[in-house]
Design a protein around this motif. Structure first.
Motif, short mmCIF file in Angstrom:
data_model
loop_
_atom_site.label_atom_id
_atom_site.label_comp_id
_atom_site.label_asym_id
_atom_site.label_seq_id
_atom_site.Cartn_x
_atom_site.Cartn_y
_atom_site.Cartn_z
N ALA A 129 1.92 29.48 63.73
CA ALA A 129 2.49 29.02 62.31
C ALA A 129 2.03 29.96 61.18
CB ALA A 129 2.46 27.75 62.17
N ARG A 130 0.68 30.52 61.07
CA ARG A 130 0.15 31.03 59.93
C ARG A 130 0.21 32.77 60.21
NH1 ARG A 130 -5.36 30.56 59.07
NH2 ARG A 130 -4.88 30.77 56.93
N ARG A 131 0.85 32.86 61.49
CA ARG A 131 0.86 34.34 61.88
C ARG A 131 -0.11 35.11 61.61
NH1 ARG A 131 5.48 35.57 63.91
NH2 ARG A 131 4.86 37.80 63.84
N THR A 132 -1.33 34.80 61.99
CA THR A 132 -2.80 35.30 61.95
C THR A 132 -3.67 34.59 62.70
OG1 THR A 132 -4.22 36.51 60.48
CG2 THR A 132 -3.45 34.24 59.72
N GLY A 133 -4.84 35.39 63.27
CA GLY A 133 -5.83 34.42 63.81
C GLY A 133 -6.50 35.37 64.61
N ASP A 134 -7.78 35.17 64.70
CA ASP A 134 -8.67 35.84 65.84
C ASP A 134 -9.41 34.84 66.71
OD1 ASP A 134 -9.26 38.89 65.20
OD2 ASP A 134 -9.29 37.68 63.10
N ILE A 135 -9.27 35.28 68.26
CA ILE A 135 -9.92 34.56 69.24
C ILE A 135 -10.76 35.39 70.00
CG2 ILE A 135 -9.35 33.12 71.24
CD1 ILE A 135 -6.64 32.34 70.26
N VAL A 136 -12.15 35.05 69.88
CA VAL A 136 -13.05 35.57 70.85
C VAL A 136 -13.54 34.66 71.78
CG1 VAL A 136 -15.16 36.94 70.80
CG2 VAL A 136 -13.64 37.13 68.67
N VAL A 137 -13.60 35.34 72.99
CA VAL A 137 -14.09 34.26 74.10
C VAL A 137 -15.60 35.04 74.73
CG1 VAL A 137 -13.97 33.55 76.43
CG2 VAL A 137 -11.90 33.61 74.79
N THR A 138 -16.70 34.26 74.80
CA THR A 138 -17.88 34.70 75.26
C THR A 138 -17.56 35.09 76.79
OG1 THR A 138 -19.12 33.83 73.71
CG2 THR A 138 -20.21 34.44 75.68
N GLN A 225 -9.73 46.30 60.67
CA GLN A 225 -8.36 46.01 59.98
C GLN A 225 -7.35 45.42 61.17
OE1 GLN A 225 -7.25 49.88 59.10
NE2 GLN A 225 -6.60 50.80 60.97
N ARG A 226 -6.22 44.58 60.34
CA ARG A 226 -5.54 43.66 61.37
C ARG A 226 -4.60 44.65 62.40
NH1 ARG A 226 -7.67 39.08 61.96
NH2 ARG A 226 -5.46 38.69 63.19
N GLY A 227 -4.47 45.95 62.10
CA GLY A 227 -3.70 46.50 63.07
C GLY A 227 -4.36 46.84 64.29
N LEU A 228 -5.88 46.61 64.40
CA LEU A 228 -6.69 47.25 65.39
C LEU A 228 -7.20 45.96 66.07
CD1 LEU A 228 -8.02 49.41 66.74
CD2 LEU A 228 -10.04 49.58 65.04
N THR A 229 -7.06 45.93 67.63
CA THR A 229 -7.84 44.97 68.24
C THR A 229 -8.79 45.52 69.24
OG1 THR A 229 -5.63 43.47 68.45
CG2 THR A 229 -7.27 43.06 70.28
N ILE A 230 -9.91 44.91 69.05
CA ILE A 230 -11.04 45.37 70.00
C ILE A 230 -10.70 44.46 71.20
CG2 ILE A 230 -13.55 45.56 70.37
CD1 ILE A 230 -12.51 47.37 68.10
N ARG A 231 -10.19 45.03 72.34
CA ARG A 231 -9.70 44.08 73.35
C ARG A 231 -11.01 43.47 74.04
NH1 ARG A 231 -7.01 46.96 78.35
NH2 ARG A 231 -9.11 47.36 79.31
N ASP A 232 -12.08 44.49 74.39
CA ASP A 232 -13.31 43.85 75.58
C ASP A 232 -14.38 44.77 75.08
OD1 ASP A 232 -11.52 42.54 77.44
OD2 ASP A 232 -10.67 44.45 77.60
N VAL A 233 -15.50 44.07 74.55
CA VAL A 233 -16.82 44.54 74.62
C VAL A 233 -17.77 44.27 75.64
CG1 VAL A 233 -18.68 44.95 72.60
CG2 VAL A 233 -16.32 44.61 71.92
N VAL A 234 -18.04 45.31 76.26
CA VAL A 234 -19.27 44.96 77.25
C VAL A 234 -20.58 45.66 76.71
CG1 VAL A 234 -20.24 45.68 79.69
CG2 VAL A 234 -17.76 45.28 79.09
N LEU A 235 -21.70 44.84 76.69
CA LEU A 235 -23.11 45.30 76.22
C LEU A 235 -23.84 44.80 77.43
CD1 LEU A 235 -21.52 42.89 74.09
CD2 LEU A 235 -23.49 44.00 72.67
N MET A 236 -24.77 45.75 77.64
CA MET A 236 -26.00 45.67 78.30
C MET A 236 -27.09 46.32 78.19
SD MET A 236 -25.21 48.17 81.45
CE MET A 236 -23.56 47.75 81.95
N PRO A 237 -28.42 45.72 78.45
CA PRO A 237 -29.73 46.38 78.09
C PRO A 237 -29.50 47.83 78.90
CG PRO A 237 -29.76 44.22 78.89
CD PRO A 237 -28.52 44.58 78.97
N THR A 238 -30.07 48.80 78.15
CA THR A 238 -30.18 50.10 78.80
C THR A 238 -30.74 50.05 80.02
OG1 THR A 238 -29.99 51.09 76.42
CG2 THR A 238 -30.58 52.52 78.32
N ASN A 239 -31.77 49.30 80.07
CA ASN A 239 -32.75 49.20 81.50
C ASN A 239 -31.87 48.27 82.48
OD1 ASN A 239 -34.34 50.97 80.36
ND2 ASN A 239 -35.58 49.46 79.77
N PHE A 240 -30.86 47.67 82.34
CA PHE A 240 -30.52 46.76 83.15
C PHE A 240 -29.96 47.43 84.57
CE2 PHE A 240 -27.13 43.56 84.67
CZ PHE A 240 -28.18 42.43 84.97
#
Length: 242
Positions: A129-138, A225-240
């Protein structure tokens, strides 16, 4: 990051500790008002007491269907709008499948998968309804690799990654961004089930992340900026990977 989220209202589930708390603190620092959702009333009261009018405690057992369904209406009553949902609440079941307690499996799948789906389902009409929003899932690094020591947990995160990627494709046309953050092992209560020897080895080898590092990635996603979606971010310790 001061002021980057000024005027925004965020909801963070599992906000009393770990990644949820770190995410909450980062958003507050960036100027957002944050509704902290958790079962731990004492922890929420303490945390919100440190942040004044910008932080709102909301004690909810998300595994209670009625309480879960009432979450979004309660937040709207408290804060008037929802710009950001960080669906973070989750639990962990590791080890040999044959040794797992089936009630614990049910609880984990309900919290890690069903509750996330319901929270996102319930917030979408407001955001549409507001035509905006961010949803981030862990999510988890376990969603990207068939981790043999945690088949139940990894399966829940594979499921939720599919959910994130498909919902994103449905709702981007409404101005809503949906993404996931997939950290490797984070120093948090979720590692309580790890064998002591494995946990000790990981700590000594530098193979664990800090929750604040995950929060930094979430803030990067939210402040593009709103025209850019960061789809998935994978983070890991370098030594993992060693």
């Amino acid at each position: 990051m001061a002021g980057e989220l000024q005027g925004k209202v965020a909801v963070v589930t599992g906000a009393a500790s770990g990644i949820g708390l770190a995410s909450t603190q980062a958003m507050l620092t960036a100027g957002a008002r944050v509704v902290l959702v958790d079962r731990d009333e004492a922890a929420l009261t303490s945390i919100c007491g440190e942040h004044g009018d910008a932080a709102f405690p909301l004690v909810v057992d998300l595994l209670d269907p009625a309480a879960c369904s009432a979450l979004v209406p309660h937040v709207l009553d408290i804060a008037g709008q929802i710009d950001i949902l960080h669906a973070n609440a989750g639990t962990y079941v590791g080890g040999e499948l044959v040794e797992a307690d089936t009630a614990a499996i049910d609880r984990m799948l309900n919290l890690n998968v069903n509750v996330v789906m319901k929270n996102v389902h319930d917030v979408l009409p407001h955001m549409i309804a507001r035509r905006t929003g961010d949803i981030v899932v862990t999510s988890s690094l376990a969603a990207h690799f068939p981790t043999p020591w945690e088949p139940v947990y990894a399966s829940s995160k594979w499921a939720i990654n599919c959910f994130v990627q498909t919902v994103r494709r449905q709702v981007f046309k409404h101005g809503i961004r949906v993404g996931s953050v997939s950290p490797g092992p984070v120093i948090s209560a979720l590692l309580a089930d790890w064998p002591e020897e494995k946990l000790k080895e990981a700590k000594e080898s530098g193979s664990l992340l800090e929750a604040s590092e995950v929060a930094d990635a979430i803030m990067f996603m939210l402040t593009r900026q709103r025209g850019l979606t960061i789809r998935d971010v994978v983070l890991m310790p370098t030594n993992f990977d060693l």
